[in-house]
Design a protein around this motif. Structure first.
Motif, PDB file in Angstrom:
ATOM      1  N   GLN A  32     -30.607  36.577   8.928  1.00 31.20           N
ATOM      2  CA  GLN A  32     -30.015  37.554   9.835  1.00 31.20           C
ATOM      3  C   GLN A  32     -30.901  37.727  11.069  1.00 31.20           C
ATOM      4  O   GLN A  32     -32.120  37.700  10.986  1.00 31.20           O
ATOM      5  N   LYS A  33     -30.266  37.924  12.218  1.00 28.52           N
ATOM      6  CA  LYS A  33     -31.003  38.125  13.464  1.00 28.52           C
ATOM      7  C   LYS A  33     -31.751  39.452  13.398  1.00 28.52           C
ATOM      8  O   LYS A  33     -31.152  40.493  13.176  1.00 28.52           O
ATOM      9  N   VAL A  34     -33.055  39.416  13.582  1.00 25.43           N
ATOM     10  CA  VAL A  34     -33.852  40.628  13.489  1.00 25.43           C
ATOM     11  C   VAL A  34     -34.470  41.036  14.825  1.00 25.43           C
ATOM     12  O   VAL A  34     -35.035  42.108  14.939  1.00 25.43           O
ATOM     13  N   GLU A  36     -33.513  40.956  19.033  1.00 26.40           N
ATOM     14  CA  GLU A  36     -32.537  40.635  20.077  1.00 26.40           C
ATOM     15  C   GLU A  36     -33.180  40.767  21.453  1.00 26.40           C
ATOM     16  O   GLU A  36     -33.851  41.754  21.739  1.00 26.40           O
ATOM     17  N   SER A  59     -35.293  45.511  18.039  1.00 27.05           N
ATOM     18  CA  SER A  59     -35.572  44.985  16.700  1.00 27.05           C
ATOM     19  C   SER A  59     -34.592  45.554  15.687  1.00 27.05           C
ATOM     20  O   SER A  59     -34.215  46.719  15.759  1.00 27.05           O
ATOM     21  N   TYR A  60     -34.211  44.705  14.735  1.00 25.57           N
ATOM     22  CA  TYR A  60     -33.374  45.136  13.619  1.00 25.57           C
ATOM     23  C   TYR A  60     -34.123  44.974  12.302  1.00 25.57           C
ATOM     24  O   TYR A  60     -33.533  45.050  11.237  1.00 25.57           O
ATOM     25  N   ARG A 113     -38.794  35.513  26.069  1.00 25.25           N
ATOM     26  CA  ARG A 113     -38.895  35.267  24.635  1.00 25.25           C
ATOM     27  C   ARG A 113     -39.690  36.425  24.057  1.00 25.25           C
ATOM     28  O   ARG A 113     -40.698  36.837  24.615  1.00 25.25           O
ATOM     29  N   ARG A 136     -39.496  34.286  13.352  1.00 22.43           N
ATOM     30  CA  ARG A 136     -38.659  35.406  13.743  1.00 22.43           C
ATOM     31  C   ARG A 136     -38.909  35.737  15.210  1.00 22.43           C
ATOM     32  O   ARG A 136     -39.914  36.324  15.567  1.00 22.43           O
ATOM     33  N   TYR A 137     -38.009  35.296  16.072  1.00 19.38           N
ATOM     34  CA  TYR A 137     -38.144  35.543  17.499  1.00 19.38           C
ATOM     35  C   TYR A 137     -36.769  35.532  18.134  1.00 19.38           C
ATOM     36  O   TYR A 137     -35.786  35.125  17.532  1.00 19.38           O
ATOM     37  N   GLY A 138     -36.704  35.979  19.382  1.00 20.25           N
ATOM     38  CA  GLY A 138     -35.470  35.950  20.142  1.00 20.25           C
ATOM     39  C   GLY A 138     -35.730  35.396  21.528  1.00 20.25           C
ATOM     40  O   GLY A 138     -36.806  35.590  22.090  1.00 20.25           O
ATOM     41  N   ASN A 140     -33.597  34.625  25.430  1.00 27.45           N
ATOM     42  CA  ASN A 140     -32.395  34.739  26.237  1.00 27.45           C
ATOM     43  C   ASN A 140     -32.730  34.244  27.636  1.00 27.45           C
ATOM     44  O   ASN A 140     -33.768  34.583  28.181  1.00 27.45           O
TER      45      ASN A 140
END
Length: 148
Positions: A32-34, A36, A59-60, A113, A136-138, A140
């Protein structure tokens, strides 16, 4: 006797189905995306014009954790005031926006990032737990269009 064998086979099939469902549910939670990351859209700019790059991070993850935020680009970009990387403690449900001033002489793909920083934890009293997985990273990216 036949009915008893049929009943035990049915129970075994139901048990197998439940076990498989539990396995796939835990895998889905694991990927799951944690984290964003969203880049706020930028207006077109003229060559060399200073423009603001803004990235929102949320963060989630179930606990607070240290996150490092930095910029990315497909071509070199100028940072007149410095290309800073930020480290901050993000807690579930919180969003924070980071800003950089950039300029370019041509159209470029820029973004941010955010990655969990595993070497440290948040300040005491913020219920922090370092994440267990390093991936665990995001990320865009958005296009900064340069117009003449």
């Amino acid at each position: 006797m036949y009915h008893l064998q049929t009943l035990s086979s049915s129970i075994a099939i139901i048990f197998l189905g439940l076990s498989l469902q539990l396995l796939t549910t835990s895998e889905a939670t694991d990927i799951q995306k944690v984290l964003e990351v969203n880049v706020i859209p930028m207006r077109p700019a003229k060559p060399g014009e200073k423009i603001e790059l803004a990235c929102s991070v949320q963060s989630y993850l179930g606990n607070c954790a240290l996150v490092k935020v930095y910029t990315l680009s497909n071509l070199p970009v100028d940072f007149p005031f410095g290309n800073f990387s930020y480290t901050y403690c993000v807690c579930p449900g919180e969003a924070k926006t980071f800003y950089w001033t950039i300029q370019s002489s041509r159209t470029v793909n820029v973004g941010c990032r955010a990655a969990f920083h595993l070497d440290d934890v948040c300040p005491e009293g913020q219920n922090s737990v370092p994440p267990q997985h390093k991936r665990r990273y995001g990320i865009n990216m958005k296009i900064l269009k340069i117009i003449n």
